[in-house]
Design a protein around this motif. Structure first.
Motif, short mmCIF file in Angstrom:
data_model
loop_
_atom_site.label_atom_id
_atom_site.label_comp_id
_atom_site.label_asym_id
_atom_site.label_seq_id
_atom_site.Cartn_x
_atom_site.Cartn_y
_atom_site.Cartn_z
N GLN A 179 0.77 -1.13 -0.14
CA GLN A 179 0.05 -0.06 -0.08
C GLN A 179 0.95 1.35 -0.03
O GLN A 179 0.30 2.48 -0.36
N GLY A 180 2.24 1.11 0.40
CA GLY A 180 3.11 2.24 0.42
C GLY A 180 3.28 2.89 1.70
O GLY A 180 3.64 3.92 1.74
N PHE A 181 2.81 2.13 2.83
CA PHE A 181 3.04 2.71 4.09
C PHE A 181 4.30 3.35 4.46
O PHE A 181 4.69 4.42 5.00
N LEU A 182 5.40 2.29 4.04
CA LEU A 182 6.72 2.68 4.49
C LEU A 182 7.13 4.10 3.85
O LEU A 182 7.82 5.12 4.36
N THR A 183 6.67 4.45 2.49
CA THR A 183 7.27 5.56 1.83
C THR A 183 6.49 6.88 2.56
O THR A 183 6.98 7.82 2.67
N VAL A 184 5.18 6.61 3.09
CA VAL A 184 4.66 7.63 3.76
C VAL A 184 5.08 7.99 5.02
O VAL A 184 5.31 9.07 5.50
N MET A 185 5.66 6.89 5.67
CA MET A 185 6.35 7.18 7.04
C MET A 185 7.28 7.94 6.82
O MET A 185 8.04 8.84 7.72
N ALA A 186 8.22 7.73 5.73
CA ALA A 186 9.61 8.37 5.41
C ALA A 186 9.17 9.81 5.07
O ALA A 186 10.01 10.84 5.58
N GLN A 187 7.99 9.95 4.37
CA GLN A 187 7.55 11.43 4.01
C GLN A 187 7.27 12.21 5.39
O GLN A 187 7.47 13.38 5.32
N ILE A 188 6.71 11.55 6.20
CA ILE A 188 6.46 12.54 7.62
C ILE A 188 7.70 12.83 8.29
O ILE A 188 7.60 13.85 8.63
N ALA A 189 8.66 11.83 8.34
CA ALA A 189 9.82 12.13 9.00
C ALA A 189 10.64 13.06 8.18
O ALA A 189 11.20 14.05 8.92
N ALA A 190 10.56 13.28 6.86
CA ALA A 190 11.30 14.03 5.93
C ALA A 190 10.81 15.29 6.10
O ALA A 190 11.37 16.56 6.20
N GLU A 191 9.29 15.49 6.36
CA GLU A 191 8.82 16.91 6.59
C GLU A 191 9.18 17.64 7.86
O GLU A 191 9.77 18.68 7.90
N VAL A 192 9.14 16.80 8.84
CA VAL A 192 9.54 17.47 10.04
C VAL A 192 11.08 17.77 10.22
O VAL A 192 11.39 18.93 10.85
N LEU A 193 12.04 16.94 9.52
CA LEU A 193 13.14 17.18 9.84
C LEU A 193 13.90 17.90 8.48
O LEU A 193 15.26 18.10 8.60
N SER A 194 13.03 18.19 7.63
CA SER A 194 13.63 18.89 6.47
C SER A 194 14.89 17.67 5.66
O SER A 194 15.87 18.51 5.41
#
Lengths: 782, 152
Positions: free
Chosen positions: A488-503
């Motif tokens: 479903q792409g769960f891991l990609t979305v988790m990476a995106q969330i962390a990416a957004e917070v930590l730039s």
């Protein structure tokens, strides 16, 4: 609208290159060396029988056989919500093909040969193959011990019957509501069983080594839940939770079939009997059909009363579920529907009875949609029929009754913010609902159908998620979670969330399917809850890491923390434009002070999340008073179909579906779920059909006889629409949407067929044959 | 046991094979080539697709002794010198979900584009109709191939 750099963008999947290059390894791809043993399962040839004796002596004599194990070796029961299941059958078998024993050998051929030599003596018992027979007075009991099984406190079995759980809703005054109605429609809808058909089989390899550690490699949606159930089930053999390790590589599709525990426990258990050797248990396509979870069948009796303007005055929904031989997971499907079978509507007077009924068919269990596809087939068919009777447009009747934020759900808790009306309007507009379509070909009929959908995650109130976020020397990140990417792409979305917070770019964040020894706890990847639940844990872990970074800068650089922010892998300062510090310079090594000492140390973020506002405590007679569901995801969909009147074949011209996912963290992946879910829905309504014979044996357990669609069966056009009414407690406003996308498909196709031909079909599947025969019958009547 | 010699991903391999072993078994269990997957063992799902002399074949339906002297390609071979442009297109479009059908699907598409670099939508559907996928609904696969051929 806030401008985001990483979320809200269609980032490439973090596992994409592995999957297109062939590098991705699945359980059966892992190598275990020449000491690997193979297990073959001995199955019972009766749907219901007493198991008198098992003679394994001949099997044990076959060369290369190391062990033959039976139920006697594991006289314990297990289960997720109710312990009604056994690793191997004990004193009786309850479905055709149930596992009786396993032979463990050096080669698959030796194991297969020996399995044929296991002699089992049975006394056949009367079998019950449908739920209405199972609840008749005096019906034989499939689980005489039902009342003694351990279960969660929100399940209510009826002792000395085949009803394993009964969820009731009593809201308002249903009799009064029907008395006030101008029109009441009552009918029965039938939805049969279905199979998940993940292309990868279930597979598990287990090793109980000489130090007493049990490691299981499995194709699973639920590694921590499996660890928990293995440890609990094997506790009598001295196993503790920290002795058990579950490792999950890539998973080739789940759709619910790999949730909880099914065949994996067989591998875990038999490994205990061949200590020191890894042992592999592989299912095949046949067993995928008859000895894993199946989607439950249901007979749903539905009665709805409405005023002349279409507003619902009362709803009564009685659902009789064919839950199969073991219901340790299925009972929660029944429960979830019991709580939600009013659909996404404002219903002040409601009565729901959802019965989980044992039958001698394979165990029912979770399947994408968790019961909502099944009950909405009837409910959304009913809404169209009521609209037709009242002369109201089908879209309009749904608009008038659609549940709004703050209005009460069936169990009395307020509905969450949602974009249901937006979804209805966007779909109606996109499909040009009011445009009349006609065919030039007299043999072709064209019709349109509409359907709403809703679904809440069905979870225990303490289902929780957690995350560790580790920085590496170059400021890349390893993100450790135990949610599963099933595709479903769960891991990609988790990476995106962390990416957004930590730039930090998503591509610098590595996150993979878990190992329960290394990755922190996650309840399970089911219920479409991980984007929301685990996403919250990842969000917290990223903020935790960010705060550690700001602490260190404040302490060493003496800059006020409120002036600090992260951008492009650097710490920057709003009041000092010249200040820029690369994360890679200090997230592991620390910051050097003037005296030569270093401050700081590896930055490790930690986040955990539990929905602390939920509760299953309520009055069992009414289900009022609790808050069992965290929120609902809603949406709407419409279809245009063409039907060949001579063959009954339905061709889908166009489908439009709008889903309110709160915030599309990755629109490309959201659209992938919409398109894939719609196709799975089409498959259940038009093609798939399980056939069981009088013995309860499935007759078509293969892809030759149980058809799932190919590329030639796709609709001419699918238009996905994303609605974003934020979920206040979701990561960046997101809520789950993966399962939901298939839910509206069956009812909207049924509605479109009725629109085209004036034929109301109330049972699934709606095969060409069924349409054709119904048309012939209608012509004859004329 | 019979000794077979064939080219596998541009490498000559010689191996002793039992007459009852399928090519899928030999590739996965004896040669360690894991991209061909088993999803039905009866030729229905296409997850085990490999190219034999450029033609797509269900490796679960062919005996390994039959490929003596042939040239076999799997996804490992296609990926040897980095991703092919087609693989890149699949990645950029986020086509696959669980990925289990991907090796077979990509080989079927590779065969198609070699024969017909500008296929119609229907040609594409025909070419991948033997590769079952439960996740994607096929449309992303078809769109990625179409998009790729337009760029070409």
């Amino acid at each position: 609208m806030q401008d985001y750099k990483y979320i809200g963008h269609s980032a490439e999947r973090v596992d994409g290159i592995e999957k297109v290059s062939g590098a991705a390894l699945y359980t059966d791809d892992l190598e275990f060396g020449p000491d690997l043993l193979y297990a073959e399962i001995v199955e019972g040839p009766h749907a219901h029988a007493m198991l008198n004796s098992i003679d394994t002596s001949e099997a044990e004599k076959v060369p290369d056989v190391l062990a033959v194990v039976t139920g006697k070796d594991f006289p314990f029961n297990f289960g997720l919500y109710m312990k009604d299941r056994y690793i191997f059958a004990q004193d009786r078998v309850r479905f055709y093909g149930e596992q009786i024993a396993a032979v463990v050998a050096r080669t698959p051929i030796a194991a297969q040969k020996a399995a044929k030599l296991v002699k089992v003596n049975y006394t056949p018992l009367p079998k019950i193959l449908d739920p209405l027979t199972a609840i008749q007075e005096g019906a034989d009991l499939i689980h005489p011990e039902l009342k003694n099984y351990d279960r969660v406190p929100w399940f209510f079995p009826t002792p000395d019957t085949n009803i394993a759980h009964h969820r009731k809703i009593r809201k308002g005054d249903v009799d009064k509501g029907f008395a006030e109605a101008d029109y009441v429609l009552e009918d029965t809808y039938e939805v049969p069983r279905y199979s998940h058909c993940a292309i990868e089989y279930h597979a598990a390899v287990a090793k109980f080594d000489h130090s007493g550690r049990l490691t299981v490699w499995a194709s699973s949606q639920s590694p921590h839940t499996q660890r928990n159930l293995f440890a609990n089930a094997l506790a009598p053999l001295g196993i503790r939770h920290n002795d058990v390790r579950v490792i999950v590589p890539h998973v080739g599709g789940g759709f619910g079939s790999k949730a909880g525990v099914t065949m994996e426990i067989i591998a875990a258990a038999i490994a205990m009997k061949v200590q020191g050797h890894p042992v592999k248990v592989m299912w095949n396509r046949e067993r995928e059909f008859y000895n894993t979870y199946q989607r439950l069948g249901v007979i749903a009796k539905l009665k709805i009363g409405v005023k002349k303007d279409g507003s619902i005055t009362a709803l009564k929904h009685d659902l009789y579920w064919d839950a199969g031989a073991y219901v340790e997971y299925a009972a929660n499907v029944v429960n979830a529907v019991g709580l939600s079978a009013i659909g996404p509507y404002r219903v002040e007077n409601a009565s729901i009875d959802s019965y989980c009924i044992y039958t001698n068919l394979p165990p029912g269990g979770p399947y994408r949609g968790f019961g909502y596809s099944e009950f909405l087939f009837g409910l959304e068919s009913h809404m169209d029929r009521i609209a037709q009777h009242l002369g109201i447009d089908p879209v309009e009747i749904r608009r008038r009754n659609a549940i709004k934020e703050g209005e009460l759900t069936a169990y009395g808790a307020p509905m969450n913010p949602n974009g249901l009306l937006q979804a209805i309007d966007r779909v109606a507009e996109e499909v040009r609902w009011h445009e009349k379509l006609t065919s030039n070909d007299p043999n072709i009929a064209i019709g349109k159908g509409f359907s709403l959908f809703w679904k809440a995650p069905a979870m225990p109130p303490n289902a929780s998620s957690s995350c560790f976020l580790k920085f590496n020397e170059d400021a890349s990140i390893n993100l450790l979670v135990s949610g599963m990417d099933l595709g479903q792409g769960f891991l990609t979305v988790m990476a995106q969330i962390a990416a957004e917070v930590l730039s930090i770019p998503t591509s610098k964040i590595r996150t993979e399917n878990p190992d329960t020894d290394r990755n922190p706890y996650e309840w399970q990847t089911v219920a479409s809850h991980v984007t929301w639940g685990c996403g919250n844990a990842v969000h917290k872990a990223a903020i935790d890491a960010r705060e550690q970074i700001f602490d260190l800068i404040e302490r060493t650089k003496h800059l006020p923390r409120e002036t600090l922010y992260l951008e492009d892998e650097m710490v920057k300062c709003t009041t000092d434009p010249g200040f820029e510090l690369l994360l890679k310079d200090f997230v592991i090594y620390g910051i050097q002070m003037e005296d030569g000492t270093f401050k700081g140390g590896p930055i490790i973020g930690r986040g955990s999340f539990m929905p602390e506002f939920t509760s299953t405590i309520s009055d069992p007679e009414t289900s009022q008073g609790g808050h069992p569901n965290v929120h609902y995801t809603v949406g709407a969909a419409a279809a245009i179909v063409e039907i060949d009147k001579q063959t009954g074949k339905v061709r889908i011209k166009k489908i439009v579906e709008a889903v309110d996912c709160g915030k599309a963290l990755n629109p490309s992946l959201v659209k992938g779920q919409i398109v894939g879910g719609i196709m799975q829905g089409i498959s259940t309504v038009l093609y798939e059909e399980m056939k069981f014979d009088h013995r309860g044996k499935m007759l078509n357990p293969n892809f030759t006889d149980y058809k799932i669609p190919t590329a030639l069966d796709v609709p001419d056009e699918i238009i996905p629409i994303i609605i974003e009414v934020p979920q206040p407690d979701g990561p960046f406003g997101a809520r789950g949407m993966g399962e939901h996308t298939m839910i509206p498909v069956a009812p909207m196709i049924a509605n479109a067929i009725d629109n085209a031909l004036g034929l109301r079909i109330t049972s699934m599947p709606i095969t060409a044959e069924k349409v054709c025969l119904a048309l012939l019958k209608k012509e004859k009547k004329k | 046991m019979k000794k077979n010699v064939f080219s596998l991903n541009d490498e000559i391999r010689s191996i002793y094979i039992n007459p009852n072993e399928t090519l899928l078994e030999v590739l996965r269990d004896k040669l360690g080539v894991k991209s061909p997957k088993c999803g039905c063992d009866s030729g229905d799902c296409g997850a085990c697709t490999v190219l034999i002399d450029g033609k797509s074949v269900r490796s679960c339906l062919i005996l390994a002794i039959e490929v003596d002297g042939s040239t076999i390609s799997t996804l490992e071979g296609i990926s040897k010198d980095g991703l092919s442009p087609l693989q890149k297109a699949f990645h950029e479009h986020n086509v696959f979900q669980c990925g289990y059908c991907a090796p077979g699907m990509i080989l079927s598409a590779t065969e198609l584009l070699k024969k017909n670099p500008h296929p119609s939508e229907h040609d594409i559907k025909e070419a991948i109709a033997g590769n079952l996928c439960r996740c994607t609904g096929y449309i992303p696969v078809i769109e990625a191939i179409l998009d790729f051929t337009k760029k070409d």
